[in-house]
Design an enzyme around this catalytic site. Structure first.
Site, PDB file in Angstrom:
ATOM      1  N   HIS A 265       0.838  -1.215   0.000  1.00  0.00           N
ATOM      2  CA  HIS A 265       0.000   0.000   0.000  1.00  0.00           C
ATOM      3  C   HIS A 265       0.865   1.255   0.000  1.00  0.00           C
ATOM      4  O   HIS A 265       0.690   2.158  -0.828  1.00  0.00           O
ATOM      5  CB  HIS A 265      -0.895  -0.033   1.251  1.00  0.00           C
ATOM      6  CG  HIS A 265      -1.695   1.199   1.478  1.00  0.00           C
ATOM      7  ND1 HIS A 265      -3.024   1.284   1.139  1.00  0.00           N
ATOM      8  CD2 HIS A 265      -1.368   2.401   2.014  1.00  0.00           C
ATOM      9  CE1 HIS A 265      -3.500   2.505   1.457  1.00  0.00           C
ATOM     10  NE2 HIS A 265      -2.501   3.193   1.986  1.00  0.00           N
ATOM     11  N   GLU A 266       1.842   1.328   0.910  1.00  0.00           N
ATOM     12  CA  GLU A 266       2.663   2.541   1.021  1.00  0.00           C
ATOM     13  C   GLU A 266       3.540   2.720  -0.219  1.00  0.00           C
ATOM     14  O   GLU A 266       3.748   3.851  -0.682  1.00  0.00           O
ATOM     15  CB  GLU A 266       3.517   2.474   2.275  1.00  0.00           C
ATOM     16  CG  GLU A 266       2.742   2.354   3.581  1.00  0.00           C
ATOM     17  CD  GLU A 266       1.759   3.509   3.812  1.00  0.00           C
ATOM     18  OE1 GLU A 266       0.772   3.299   4.529  1.00  0.00           O
ATOM     19  OE2 GLU A 266       1.985   4.617   3.249  1.00  0.00           O
TER      20      GLU A 266
ATOM     21  N   HIS B  92       1.678   4.499  -2.712  1.00  0.00           N
ATOM     22  CA  HIS B  92       1.694   5.957  -2.526  1.00  0.00           C
ATOM     23  C   HIS B  92       2.970   6.575  -3.087  1.00  0.00           C
ATOM     24  O   HIS B  92       2.933   7.575  -3.806  1.00  0.00           O
ATOM     25  CB  HIS B  92       1.612   6.289  -1.026  1.00  0.00           C
ATOM     26  CG  HIS B  92       0.248   6.195  -0.447  1.00  0.00           C
ATOM     27  ND1 HIS B  92      -0.871   6.731  -1.067  1.00  0.00           N
ATOM     28  CD2 HIS B  92      -0.195   5.607   0.707  1.00  0.00           C
ATOM     29  CE1 HIS B  92      -1.940   6.491  -0.299  1.00  0.00           C
ATOM     30  NE2 HIS B  92      -1.557   5.817   0.777  1.00  0.00           N
TER      31      HIS B  92
ATOM     32  N   HIS C 155      -5.259   7.378  -2.186  1.00  0.00           N
ATOM     33  CA  HIS C 155      -6.157   6.389  -1.583  1.00  0.00           C
ATOM     34  C   HIS C 155      -7.342   6.128  -2.514  1.00  0.00           C
ATOM     35  O   HIS C 155      -7.696   6.963  -3.317  1.00  0.00           O
ATOM     36  CB  HIS C 155      -6.664   6.915  -0.239  1.00  0.00           C
ATOM     37  CG  HIS C 155      -5.698   6.665   0.874  1.00  0.00           C
ATOM     38  ND1 HIS C 155      -5.622   7.441   2.001  1.00  0.00           N
ATOM     39  CD2 HIS C 155      -4.740   5.713   1.012  1.00  0.00           C
ATOM     40  CE1 HIS C 155      -4.669   6.997   2.798  1.00  0.00           C
ATOM     41  NE2 HIS C 155      -4.113   5.936   2.218  1.00  0.00           N
TER      42      HIS C 155
END
Lengths: 131, 427
Positions: free
Chosen positions: B141-142, B145, B151
């Site tokens: 997930h990170e 980013h 998101h």
């Protein structure tokens, strides 16, 4: 004077785990909405000034109030599949307390700040023309 | 000094930074190989160093399986040259202006095109555990980013802001793939060979049935392609050595499966030699029934066929193997074990272009009969030409036999066939 422990530190008591302060009241909720970008809105929508694109050393501003707060709550409730009442209810507080990523929801990831200079200092001598 | 220019952001090809800003501010790395490091003072106290680095290697690999990006762990270079730095911390950490809040709520955050921090007060666990917070899931997930993704509240997306407790092993779904490919483009590339592997089985009624799997080979690795899901198998590519014992480890020229009522023979070709593969024992034969050792010279097993080859495929209807070399095509009759008298012919003659000047002409990478598409495809670089089938010619009688439809991008029919960094190939 700090005590010195055994060489392998095996007798060092583990530091107590910190716990995140639960989001349990309106003020905390306002901070949450501001921190994760819900307080922003289209220009002229009467929201608080948009959060600057970058970290804030002293923590987020107080966050939205009144109609702006209701609007921010409604948007948050909608994307979290909660009744979009615009009121701070228990389900909304529970959603705010779930484990989550610290990147804001409605903005790009935090502005890059590096613990080391991202671009090395220019070499001595004339600057590269390409710049 | 110019070397540092690449650290300056450039929007993906064809997009101006302003566009990028309009698209929600998402910006992308300009480089295609990115370095990362778990910083020395940022190791977690909960997992072994090797476990942490293994999880991050896997997390980066998962993104490289769906994008043209590759990631390499940089253990020794100067910190300023590392593109993505990861670290664990508690409360005030790693010089970061953002303080972690302890157990609960915020468990990690990422800086765009920069660093990733994990709150070491949280209970991070390796992928093998079903307790706590999966470090792999949070890392993927990170990294999303850092690569520029915001998101998403779409169910099933890895970019949801809230951690979802354990579920089935998670993968990057179709929409996540499209989102990251909007920033970095999709994977394109040539194949050394492509083929459908046939498995003959008996169904519960005892009838003989056949099933197929599609394999794509490139350099020293390969993918199984799931046609029904329009993607490669999760976790591919894998090294050829691990999946195909006894054949060359890389740069295979061709694969041919002679499949008739009486014969079921599979051959790999490389250079001037060929190997026969034993489907039952899943390894290459070391010798044939007469005791001749494998690999054998192509000129011995397939008289009249030159080598090295560009590629080859077997036409079941005509029971011919088409061998390709340069601009020539050799049709080989497997029943008489000899080249047709009319061979070789020019490729433009055997497979004429349906649209003028839209033809590969020479030096194919691969030729492949797809059971999923019931058609033959000729691959060259990142494009393919589909050969007109009998059904096509029933619909359009004017089509020439074996006519080639105009070229198309491979990546628009076989999706997400992406390389990974060689250091993570064996994960």
């Amino acid at each position: 004077e700090a005590l010195f422990h055994s060489r392998d530190r095996s007798d060092l008591a583990p530091s107590p785990l910190r716990r995140a302060t639960p989001i349990a009241d309106l003020l905390a909720a306002q901070r949450f909405l501001s921190k994760y970008g819900w307080a922003e809105g289209p220009p002229g929508a009467g929201f608080a000034a948009p959060v600057p694109r970058g970290p804030r050393r002293d923590g987020p501003p107080e966050g939205p109030r009144g109609a702006a707060l209701a609007e921010a709550l409604r948007r948050f409730q909608k994307v979290n599949a909660l009744p979009a009442s615009g009121r701070l209810d228990a389900a909304t507080l529970a959603a705010m307390n779930r484990p989550r990523c610290g990147v804001p929801d409605t903005r790009p990831p935090l502005q890059a700040v590096s613990t080391a200079p991202r671009t090395p200092p220019p070499p001595p001598g004339p600057r590269p023309k390409a710049r | 000094p110019k070397r540092f220019l690449h650290t300056l952001l450039r929007a993906p090809a064809g997009r101006q930074p302003e566009d990028a800003a309009q698209a929600g501010g998402a910006q992308a790395f300009a480089k295609r190989t990115l370095s990362w490091r778990l910083v020395g003072e940022g190791y977690s106290r909960q997992l072994s160093a090797e476990e942490q680095r293994h999880v991050f290697r896997l997390a980066f690999r998962m993104w490289s399986e769906v994008t043209p990006l590759t990631f390499r762990e940089d253990l020794a270079g100067p910190g300023a040259m590392v593109d993505i730095k990861l670290g664990f911390g508690r409360g005030r950490h790693l010089g970061c202006p953002r303080v972690f809040d302890g157990v609960g709520q915020e468990f990690a955050h990422a800086w765009r095109l920069g660093d990733i921090h994990f709150d070491d007060d949280e209970h991070f666990t390796p992928p093998t555990s079903n307790r706590g917070i999966s470090l792999l899931k949070v890392a993927v997930h990170e990294i999303g980013h850092v690569l520029g993704l915001p998101h998403s509240y779409r169910a099933g997306s890895i970019m949801q802001p809230n951690y979802l407790p354990r579920g089935p092993a998670f993968e990057l779904d179709w929409s996540d793939r499209k989102a990251i490919q909007r920033l970095y483009g999709s994977c394109a590339g040539s194949f050394d060979t492509a083929f459908d592997w046939i498995r003959q089985e008996r169904n519960p009624h005892g009838d003989a049935t056949a099933r197929f799997s599609t394999y794509l080979f490139r350099n020293s690795w390969y993918w199984l392609y799931e046609n029904r899901n329009n993607r490669t198998r999760y976790g591919d590519p894998l090294p050829i050595l691990t999946g195909w014992r006894g054949v060359p480890a890389q740069n295979i020229d061709a694969f041919v499966h002679i499949w008739t009522w009486r014969r079921d023979e599979r051959y790999f070709f490389k250079g001037n030699r060929y190997w026969r593969y034993d489907s039952d024992r899943d390894q290459a034969y070391t010798e044939d029934e007469q005791g001749h050792g494998y690999p054998r010279l192509i000129s011995e097993g397939f008289p009249g066929i030159p080598s090295p080859l560009d590629t080859a495929f077997y036409d079941r209807r005509k029971q011919l193997i088409y061998f390709f070399k340069g601009s020539w095509v050799f049709a080989f009759d497997v029943n008489r074990n000899q080249v047709l008298g009319s061979s070789p012919k020019k490729m433009t003659e055997v497979f004429p272009a349906i649209e003028p000047r839209n033809h590969p002409l020479r030096s194919l990478d691969a030729a492949y009969y797809s059971y999923a598409h019931r058609a033959v495809f000729l691959f060259k670089g990142s494009t393919y030409w589909r050969v007109a089938s009998a059904e096509d010619r029933q619909r359009r009688p004017g089509l020439p036999p074996n006519g080639l439809f105009p070229r198309q991008p491979i990546s628009e029919k076989w999706f997400d066939v992406c390389d990974v960094h060689t250091s993570t190939l064996t994960m």
